[in-house]
Write a protein that holds these residues in place. Structure first.
Motif, short mmCIF file in Angstrom:
data_model
loop_
_atom_site.label_atom_id
_atom_site.label_comp_id
_atom_site.label_asym_id
_atom_site.label_seq_id
_atom_site.Cartn_x
_atom_site.Cartn_y
_atom_site.Cartn_z
N VAL A 112 22.35 -1.92 -2.97
CA VAL A 112 21.54 -1.14 -2.04
C VAL A 112 21.21 0.22 -2.67
O VAL A 112 20.06 0.67 -2.67
N ALA A 113 22.25 0.87 -3.23
CA ALA A 113 22.04 2.19 -3.85
C ALA A 113 21.01 2.08 -4.97
O ALA A 113 20.10 2.91 -5.09
N GLN A 114 21.13 1.04 -5.75
CA GLN A 114 20.21 0.84 -6.88
C GLN A 114 18.80 0.56 -6.37
O GLN A 114 17.82 1.07 -6.92
N ALA A 115 18.67 -0.22 -5.31
CA ALA A 115 17.34 -0.54 -4.76
C ALA A 115 16.65 0.73 -4.26
O ALA A 115 15.43 0.89 -4.40
N ILE A 116 17.43 1.65 -3.69
CA ILE A 116 16.84 2.91 -3.20
C ILE A 116 16.46 3.80 -4.38
O ILE A 116 15.35 4.34 -4.45
N ARG A 117 17.39 3.94 -5.35
CA ARG A 117 17.11 4.82 -6.50
C ARG A 117 15.90 4.35 -7.30
O ARG A 117 15.07 5.13 -7.71
N THR A 118 15.78 3.05 -7.50
CA THR A 118 14.69 2.53 -8.34
C THR A 118 13.42 2.29 -7.53
O THR A 118 12.42 1.83 -8.06
N MET A 119 13.49 2.57 -6.22
CA MET A 119 12.35 2.46 -5.33
C MET A 119 11.88 1.02 -5.11
O MET A 119 10.72 0.78 -4.83
N GLN A 120 12.84 0.09 -5.23
CA GLN A 120 12.53 -1.27 -4.74
C GLN A 120 12.34 -1.21 -3.23
O GLN A 120 11.55 -1.96 -2.67
N VAL A 121 13.10 -0.33 -2.58
CA VAL A 121 12.74 0.10 -1.22
C VAL A 121 12.45 1.58 -1.26
O VAL A 121 13.10 2.32 -1.99
N ARG A 122 11.48 2.00 -0.49
CA ARG A 122 11.05 3.40 -0.49
C ARG A 122 10.38 3.68 0.84
O ARG A 122 10.19 2.80 1.66
N GLY A 123 9.99 4.98 1.02
CA GLY A 123 9.43 5.37 2.31
C GLY A 123 10.58 5.89 3.16
O GLY A 123 11.63 5.23 3.28
N ALA A 124 10.39 7.08 3.73
CA ALA A 124 11.50 7.79 4.37
C ALA A 124 12.24 6.95 5.43
O ALA A 124 13.47 6.78 5.36
N PRO A 125 11.54 6.40 6.44
CA PRO A 125 12.30 5.65 7.46
C PRO A 125 12.99 4.41 6.90
O PRO A 125 14.10 4.08 7.30
N ASN A 157 -14.07 7.56 8.94
CA ASN A 157 -13.50 7.54 7.58
C ASN A 157 -12.22 8.37 7.54
O ASN A 157 -12.24 9.57 7.85
N ILE A 158 -11.15 7.72 7.16
CA ILE A 158 -9.83 8.37 7.17
C ILE A 158 -9.28 8.35 5.74
O ILE A 158 -9.33 7.31 5.08
N LEU A 159 -8.77 9.49 5.30
CA LEU A 159 -8.14 9.52 3.97
C LEU A 159 -6.63 9.57 4.13
O LEU A 159 -6.11 10.28 4.99
N THR A 160 -5.92 8.80 3.32
CA THR A 160 -4.46 8.86 3.33
C THR A 160 -3.92 8.94 1.92
O THR A 160 -4.60 8.55 0.95
N HIS A 161 -2.72 9.46 1.81
CA HIS A 161 -2.09 9.67 0.50
C HIS A 161 -0.76 8.93 0.48
O HIS A 161 -0.05 8.89 1.47
N CYS A 162 -0.43 8.34 -0.64
CA CYS A 162 0.82 7.59 -0.81
C CYS A 162 0.82 6.35 0.10
O CYS A 162 -0.25 5.83 0.44
N ASN A 163 1.98 5.89 0.47
CA ASN A 163 2.04 4.77 1.41
C ASN A 163 2.97 5.13 2.55
O ASN A 163 4.17 5.33 2.36
N ALA A 164 2.39 5.26 3.73
CA ALA A 164 3.16 5.48 4.95
C ALA A 164 2.81 4.37 5.92
O ALA A 164 2.52 4.57 7.09
N GLY A 165 2.84 3.16 5.39
CA GLY A 165 2.50 1.97 6.18
C GLY A 165 3.76 1.21 6.58
O GLY A 165 4.88 1.73 6.46
N TRP A 166 3.58 -0.03 7.01
CA TRP A 166 4.72 -0.78 7.55
C TRP A 166 5.79 -1.03 6.51
O TRP A 166 6.97 -1.08 6.81
N ILE A 167 5.37 -1.10 5.24
CA ILE A 167 6.34 -1.38 4.17
C ILE A 167 7.19 -0.14 3.85
O ILE A 167 8.19 -0.23 3.15
N ALA A 168 6.78 1.03 4.37
CA ALA A 168 7.56 2.26 4.17
C ALA A 168 8.49 2.55 5.36
O ALA A 168 9.24 3.52 5.35
#
Ligand SMILES: CSC[C@@H](O)[C@@H](O)C(=O)COP(=O)(O)O
Length: 367
Positions: free
Chosen positions: A44-57, A160-171
């Motif tokens: 789990v720690a490795q998945a978070i560090r390497t960003m296999q999972v990412r996004g604040a929530p 027209n909406i602009l967004t930055h990075c990914n703050a979608g369901w996968i985050a």
């Protein structure tokens, strides 16, 4: 959200064994949809560090399950405190990670060791369910902003909406934050189009946001990070919505590197700049975002290289700089509250200010 016709969350417990934890490997998206089975704390720690999972929530939710996995091995006080500290330190900027671990400890500390594993899974599940409900509420509140613009623009006009990075369901666990209002607008029949910042160095926009929006049928166009100002100058952006990793009690916003420049461009061009967040992203202990929020510095290799898919289907990483060039990689920046039009939270819209947040969250603001 659905992939094909199958509904998924971004993290789930295995239905058969009842304890192992599944995530999508986000370093492989959009080219491959690989599910990882996590069985121990260090994975789990490795998945978070390497960003296999990412996004604040999402990293908060996955870390909560990481603690449950660790307790299966040793649920003593000493081990639990050690495991919690280790997981909380995997990434420094998103406050949701620390929040989730603190909440787990608050539930688990009073319990005898033998009761902790079941309670940990229960609490991690609650964190996930609450995240889904909060993001859905964010979607409803944010939808009103898009509806207002659509009404002003007149029947048939595209917002027209602009967004930055990914703050979608996968985050998040589901729905997303910045993308939740967009999904709801699209589902309700409004015409929306999303400008997706590619979001170098890791390309969360080009890889993840574009994949999410495409899977849901939302019209979108990927642009290089530097295009936003130009698009705004030419009236091509009605609204900016971004997510965030930490918001101060006064409304300063830490988010993916480059967010600040978008806020400056939006301010200069009179484009509304909104930030979507569940209250778990507010750090009530911090007043000055610029000096008090730790900014993660990641490996320079993320800047000097890019990953993509070759014509014959291999996922490869190639270097884009000369061998001798150094690289700096601050992963987040802070947008001062004065540049933020407002915050979209699960309790509604508010000004990015101490007074605005205090009105929606009086208990926290007093504490
Ligand atoms: C709902 S996610 C909000 C933020 O976490 C998101 O915008 C972001 O900056 C993610 O950064 P990342 O480094 O990809 O974890």
């Amino acid at each position: 959200m659905k992939i094909g016709n199958v509904p998924y969350r971004s993290v789930w417990v295995d239905q058969d064994d009842g304890w192992s934890v599944h995530i999508f490997d986000q370093t492989r998206l959009p080219w491959a949809l690989d599910v990882l089975r996590l069985t121990e704390r260090d994975q789990v720690a490795q998945a978070i560090r390497t960003m296999q999972v990412r996004g604040a929530p999402l990293i908060g939710a996955v870390a909560a399950y990481g603690l449950a996995l660790a307790l299966r091995v040793d649920a003593s006080d000493a081990a639990m405190e050690h495991d919690a500290a280790l997981l909380a330190e995997t990434r420094p900027t998103a406050i949701n990670l620390r929040w989730a671990i603190d909440r787990m400890l608050a539930r688990l500390r009073p319990l005898p060791a033998e009761a902790r594993v079941a309670a940990a899974y229960d609490e991690a599940g609650r964190i996930c369910d609450e995240d889904v409900a909060q993001n859905e509420a964010i979607g409803r509140h944010g939808l009103s902003l898009i509806q207002d613009i659509a009404t002003r623009r007149g029947a048939g006009a595209t917002v027209n909406i602009l967004t930055h990075c990914n703050a979608g369901w996968i985050a998040t666990v589901d729905w997303g934050t910045a993308l939740a209002p967009i999904y709801m607008a699209h589902d309700s029949g409004l015409k929306v189009h999303v400008w997706v910042d590619e979001t170098r160095p890791r390309n969360q926009g080009a890889a993840l946001t574009a994949w999410e929006l495409g899977s849901h049928g939302v019209p979108h166009t990927v642009v290089v990070d530097n295009a936003g100002g130009h698009l705004m100058q030419h009236g091509a952006v009605d609204l900016v919505i971004v997510g965030t990793d930490r918001v101060t009690r006064g409304g300063d916003v830490a988010n993916k590197i480059g967010t600040y420049l978008k806020a400056l461009a939006a301010h200069d061009n009179g484009v509304p700049f909104w930030v979507a967040l569940p209250s778990t992203t507010i750090d009530w202990s911090v007043t000055d975002g610029l000096t008090e929020i730790p900014i993660e510095e990641r490996a320079g290799a993320e800047v000097t290289s890019v990953t993509g898919q070759t014509a014959d289907g291999r996922i490869e990483t190639v270097q884009v700089t000369p061998p001798g060039s150094g690289a700096a990689n601050p992963a987040f920046d802070v947008t001062p509250a004065r540049l933020v039009t407002g915050l979209i939270t699960e309790r509604g819209l508010c000004a990015a200010s101490q007074a605005g947040l205090a009105e929606l969250f009086p208990d926290h603001a007093r504490a």
